[in-house]
Design a protein around this motif. Structure first.
Motif, PDB file in Angstrom:
ATOM      1  N   ALA A 199     -11.005   3.655   0.222  1.00 57.09           N
ATOM      2  CA  ALA A 199     -10.379   4.629   0.765  1.00 57.09           C
ATOM      3  C   ALA A 199      -8.858   4.578   0.624  1.00 57.09           C
ATOM      4  CB  ALA A 199     -10.777   4.629   2.495  1.00 57.09           C
ATOM      5  N   MET A 200      -8.254   5.341   0.228  1.00 61.40           N
ATOM      6  CA  MET A 200      -6.779   5.507   0.049  1.00 61.40           C
ATOM      7  C   MET A 200      -6.172   6.118   1.196  1.00 61.40           C
ATOM      8  SD  MET A 200      -5.778   4.460  -3.048  1.00 61.40           S
ATOM      9  CE  MET A 200      -4.056   5.367  -3.405  1.00 61.40           C
ATOM     10  N   PRO A 201      -4.969   5.666   1.446  1.00 59.55           N
ATOM     11  CA  PRO A 201      -4.206   6.248   2.843  1.00 59.55           C
ATOM     12  C   PRO A 201      -3.877   7.816   2.593  1.00 59.55           C
ATOM     13  CG  PRO A 201      -2.636   4.748   1.658  1.00 59.55           C
ATOM     14  CD  PRO A 201      -4.005   4.733   1.176  1.00 59.55           C
ATOM     15  N   GLY A 253      -0.581   0.918   0.206  1.00 60.26           N
ATOM     16  CA  GLY A 253       0.130   1.687   0.976  1.00 60.26           C
ATOM     17  C   GLY A 253       1.461   2.487   0.305  1.00 60.26           C
ATOM     18  N   TYR A 254       2.023   3.392   1.098  1.00 55.30           N
ATOM     19  CA  TYR A 254       3.125   4.374   0.483  1.00 55.30           C
ATOM     20  C   TYR A 254       4.480   3.911   1.025  1.00 55.30           C
ATOM     21  CZ  TYR A 254      -0.781   7.147  -1.014  1.00 55.30           C
ATOM     22  OH  TYR A 254      -2.072   7.564  -1.530  1.00 55.30           O
ATOM     23  N   ALA A 266      -3.587   1.540   4.298  1.00 53.22           N
ATOM     24  CA  ALA A 266      -4.751   1.436   4.363  1.00 53.22           C
ATOM     25  C   ALA A 266      -5.615   0.131   4.157  1.00 53.22           C
ATOM     26  CB  ALA A 266      -5.757   2.539   3.833  1.00 53.22           C
ATOM     27  N   ASP A 267      -6.141  -0.722   4.998  1.00 51.40           N
ATOM     28  CA  ASP A 267      -6.686  -1.969   4.633  1.00 51.40           C
ATOM     29  C   ASP A 267      -7.618  -1.849   3.510  1.00 51.40           C
ATOM     30  OD1 ASP A 267      -4.805  -3.621   5.991  1.00 51.40           O
ATOM     31  OD2 ASP A 267      -6.112  -3.275   7.706  1.00 51.40           O
ATOM     32  N   LEU A 268      -8.149  -2.912   2.844  1.00 48.97           N
ATOM     33  CA  LEU A 268      -9.262  -2.720   1.840  1.00 48.97           C
ATOM     34  C   LEU A 268     -10.511  -2.937   2.760  1.00 48.97           C
ATOM     35  CD1 LEU A 268      -9.198  -2.957  -1.217  1.00 48.97           C
ATOM     36  CD2 LEU A 268      -9.595  -5.540  -0.851  1.00 48.97           C
ATOM     37  N   ALA A 269     -11.374  -2.031   2.623  1.00 43.52           N
ATOM     38  CA  ALA A 269     -12.457  -1.979   3.071  1.00 43.52           C
ATOM     39  C   ALA A 269     -13.373  -3.091   2.834  1.00 43.52           C
ATOM     40  CB  ALA A 269     -13.392  -0.476   2.863  1.00 43.52           C
TER      41      ALA A 269
END
Length: 733
Positions: A199-201, A253-254, A266-269
């Motif tokens: 999942a990308m932020p 992150g951006y 977004a943390d690594l799933a």
């Protein structure tokens, strides 16, 4: 069932699996070479400092990547032309080309898809599934041959191809299961059969609209060590709405290009972490040492393929035609054999029963599974004995399975033992099987019986008793397959014993020529050790006589020690040989009489011609293992066999100590008396782990055992305990 499930996929897919394994082994080298060649970042270096250094050298940098090996690559545009280089993190300068390795790309395409696209990927996945099936079924077969999972690394016996096949499998199976399982996972992921999980932020809807923030002042980049970096993408030049994209081991992150603020993260799933771990386990990326280990294990596939083909060919030569499945057979024949001769008797019995209208299944005792014998009306066990009463190669684990079966099978049992009355453990394993079966309450089909020295007459007699029991009129006419022989030419001889009326000779023969095929199979005289048996066929007789070898293959000759016996046909002919004369002979391995591995001391005890194999062991003691020899002779002036060599062997460190006993002197002294005179040292050596090897006449061996009972009494040990531990072996006649 397991054997067939293992054999046919292996034979059918051998070439395919070899390509898969060899390409995988080659690919395992690249992560290690990349790790060695790439400059590594110091642990305290931050992404901010690295990016600042690279931007100073390459102002148009657009992306920085760090591979699992630690190699850092920068990509940039310079006056509209793209560029890329491997970066030295200490300076930010390029040190090597970043062009893809063509050999790596070619091998990767071969390994993944055979250059056939999606169809090739599916084919390679099928190969991985076959490898997994072979690995699991092979592990079950290894456990069966070793006598259970607890004996996984137990010493092996049998033909060289079979031993190599199992030895490689013992080590490689874990790596092959891991590689094939991870390959199937990765294929499933490629075809979207597994959840993506990544999942990308969400891209930020609001940014500062500013540009030009200094990289070294961006807090997030300052707090991120380079060792966690995966990728840093720079915003598009001139676009104030674009952002920095940072990917690390923790997530994505951006960053705002105007003030460096973290806009989204977004943390690594968890599923991503699992997938990345699977990728690392399969490729070695990020764990180069693991990759090399798995690559070495993959090399076991072609080796096991070659030895597997040899095993299959050998099995076809000895295959019993018309063998019925175990679940449909009325008669179950279970064979315990070491050298293979007992299988010949089983084939004769199978043919006779089949001709009489019976449905018969023949299998190894190691495959004993009573629940499979749905139609069986009787079980017949044909059991040889290995060494000092142990189970032969094809009977490993039988007694454990019998003891575990509760109650005993409700099928009557007959046990037929095969052995040689001249050996002390005559049919000992068959007797053990009988005693165990009786203790379990297993019903008897026939009283236990024995076949001495492969006697066709004994076998026919037993067959008549079986026929009467079954109400079948048939005759067992067995013709033992004669061993393949070689002509051995005598090179030299040394004579002893004339003064004591016991003519004795040390006979040395030239090695016969061995073909490449024999070397690969270990057949003929391609491989032998001191203590193996040299079978000699005397003129005028078809019955061979066995002599213990006093040399090994590495010595470059075949040597035996022979004493002429009154009326002895073979010994008389051998003692009369002159250099240049020949004899007809064959080799029979004697794995029960071996010095064992390790550096523990050896206590060698022999008398008369029994010194032969012991002298061969000393001659071959290149590792200078401590050896204490107790040697009994009649008189040193007449039969001090190898007396000329002993001083040189002591000087070379191959013999530690020699103790002699003379039985024809003023005070008769036997080898067991010499042991008692050295009782304290003998007990200390054995207490410290020494291995005892006895060779010679039965009466001498019995006297040695009695002496050792006395010597070891204070230690709580006995020869029986040492035999059970594998530390007391005999070659007696």
């Amino acid at each position: 069932m397991i054997r067939a499930f293992h054999r046919w996929p292996g034979l059918v897919a051998l070439a395919f699996l070899t390509i898969l394994a060899l390409s995988g082994a080659a690919l395992s080298v690249f992560p290690a070479t990349e790790r060695i060649a790439a400059p590594q970042a110091q642990s305290e270096l931050t992404v901010a400092a690295l990016a600042d250094r690279i931007q100073a050298v390459y102002p148009g940098v657009e992306q920085i990547r760090r591979s699992p090996s630690g190699r850092i690559t920068a990509y940039w545009f310079d006056q509209g032309a793209p560029g890329a280089a491997v970066i030295d993190p200490a300076t930010g300068e390029g040190v090597a080309s970043a062009d893809p390795n063509q050999a790596l790309r070619w091998l990767t395409n071969l390994h993944r898809s055979l250059f056939l696209g999606d169809g090739g990927r599916i084919a390679m996945a099928a190969g991985a599934a076959a490898m997994l099936a072979l690995s699991l079924s092979g592990a079950a077969l290894v456990a069966r041959r070793a006598g259970g999972w607890r004996h996984w690394f137990a010493p092996l016996r049998g033909p060289l191809a079979g031993r190599l096949h199992v030895e490689i499998a013992r080590i490689a199976v874990i790596g092959l299961v891991l590689s094939s399982t991870t390959a199937l996972w990765m294929t499933a992921s490629t075809f979207d059969l597994l959840p993506d999980g990544g999942a990308m932020p969400a891209f930020p809807s609001e940014v500062s609209g500013e540009t030009g923030a200094a990289l070294k002042q961006m807090r997030t980049l300052q707090q991120t060590p380079v060792t966690e970096l995966r990728e840093l993408s720079f915003p598009y030049s001139g676009d104030a709405t674009d952002v920095f994209t940072l990917k690390t081991d923790r997530g994505t992150g951006y960053l705002d290009q105007g003030d460096g603020a973290l806009l989204a993260w977004a943390d690594l799933a968890g599923w991503e972490r699992v997938s990345e771990t699977i990728y690392m386990l399969h490729t070695g990326q990020g764990e180069a040492t693991l990759g090399l280990v798995l690559g070495l294990m993959a090399l076991g596939v072609p080796a096991m393929g070659a030895t597997g083909v040899l095993i299959w060919l050998a099995g076809r030569r000895g295959r019993i035609r018309g063998n019925q499945p175990a679940g449909r057979a009325e008669t179950i024949l279970l064979v315990g054999s070491e050298g293979g001769s007992t299988w010949g008797f089983a084939a004769t019995l199978h043919a006779a029963l089949t001709e009489a209208g019976q449905s018969v299944h023949v299998g190894p005792m190691s495959a004993f599974e009573p629940h499979r014998y749905a139609e069986a009306q009787r079980i017949i066990v044909l059991a040889a004995t290995y060494g000092d009463g142990a189970a032969p190669a094809s009977a490993k684990g039988f007694l454990d399975r019998l003891n575990d079966s509760d109650p005993a099978p409700d099928i009557p049992l007959a046990v037929l033992g095969f052995g040689d009355r001249s050996f002390p453990a005559y049919c000992a394993f068959a007797r053990t099987v009988t005693a165990t079966a009786q203790a379990k309450g297993w019903r008897e089909l026939l009283p236990p019986d024995i076949i001495d020295r492969q006697s066709p007459q004994d076998f026919a007699r037993w067959g008549r008793a079986l026929g009467e029991m079954l109400g079948i009129d048939f005759e067992l006419s067995h013709r033992p397959v004669p061993p393949k022989t070689e002509m051995l030419a005598l090179v030299s001889r040394r004579d002893y014993g004339a003064e004591v009326q016991a003519p004795t000779a040390i006979l040395r023969f030239a090695l016969p020529r061995v073909s490449l095929w024999q070397r690969l199979r270990g057949a003929g005289f391609a491989r032998f050790q001191a203590g193996d048996m040299i079978g000699v066929l005397p003129e005028g007789s078809a019955v061979p006589r066995l002599y213990s070898s006093a040399s090994g293959r590495r010595d470059g000759f075949i040597e035996i020690v022979v004493r002429k016996h009154p009326g002895g046909l073979c010994s008389g002919q051998l003692v009369a040989l002159e250099p240049g004369d020949t004899v007809t002979a064959f080799l029979r391995h004697n794995p029960a009489f071996r010095p064992g591995r390790g550096r523990t001391p050896l206590i060698l005890i022999g008398a008369g011609t029994g010194i032969g194999p012991l002298a061969g062991l000393i001659r071959g003691n290149a590792r200078r293992r401590r050896v204490h020899l107790f040697f009994g002779m009649r008189h040193p002036a007449s039969d001090f066999l190898y007396g000329e060599e002993f001083p040189a062997w002591k000087e070379m460190g191959r013999l530690t100590r020699l103790v002699t006993a003379v039985s024809r002197g003023a005070r008769p002294h036997y080898v067991q008396d010499a042991l008692r005179a050295e009782a304290a040292q003998v007990a200390e050596l054995i207490r410290d782990g020494a291995r005892v090897m006895v060779c010679g006449g039965r009466e001498m061996a019995s006297g040695v055992a009695d002496a050792l009972v006395e010597i070891l009494a204070p230690t709580g040990l006995t020869p029986a305990v040492l035999k059970a531990e594998g530390r007391y072996v005999e070659d007696v006649y």
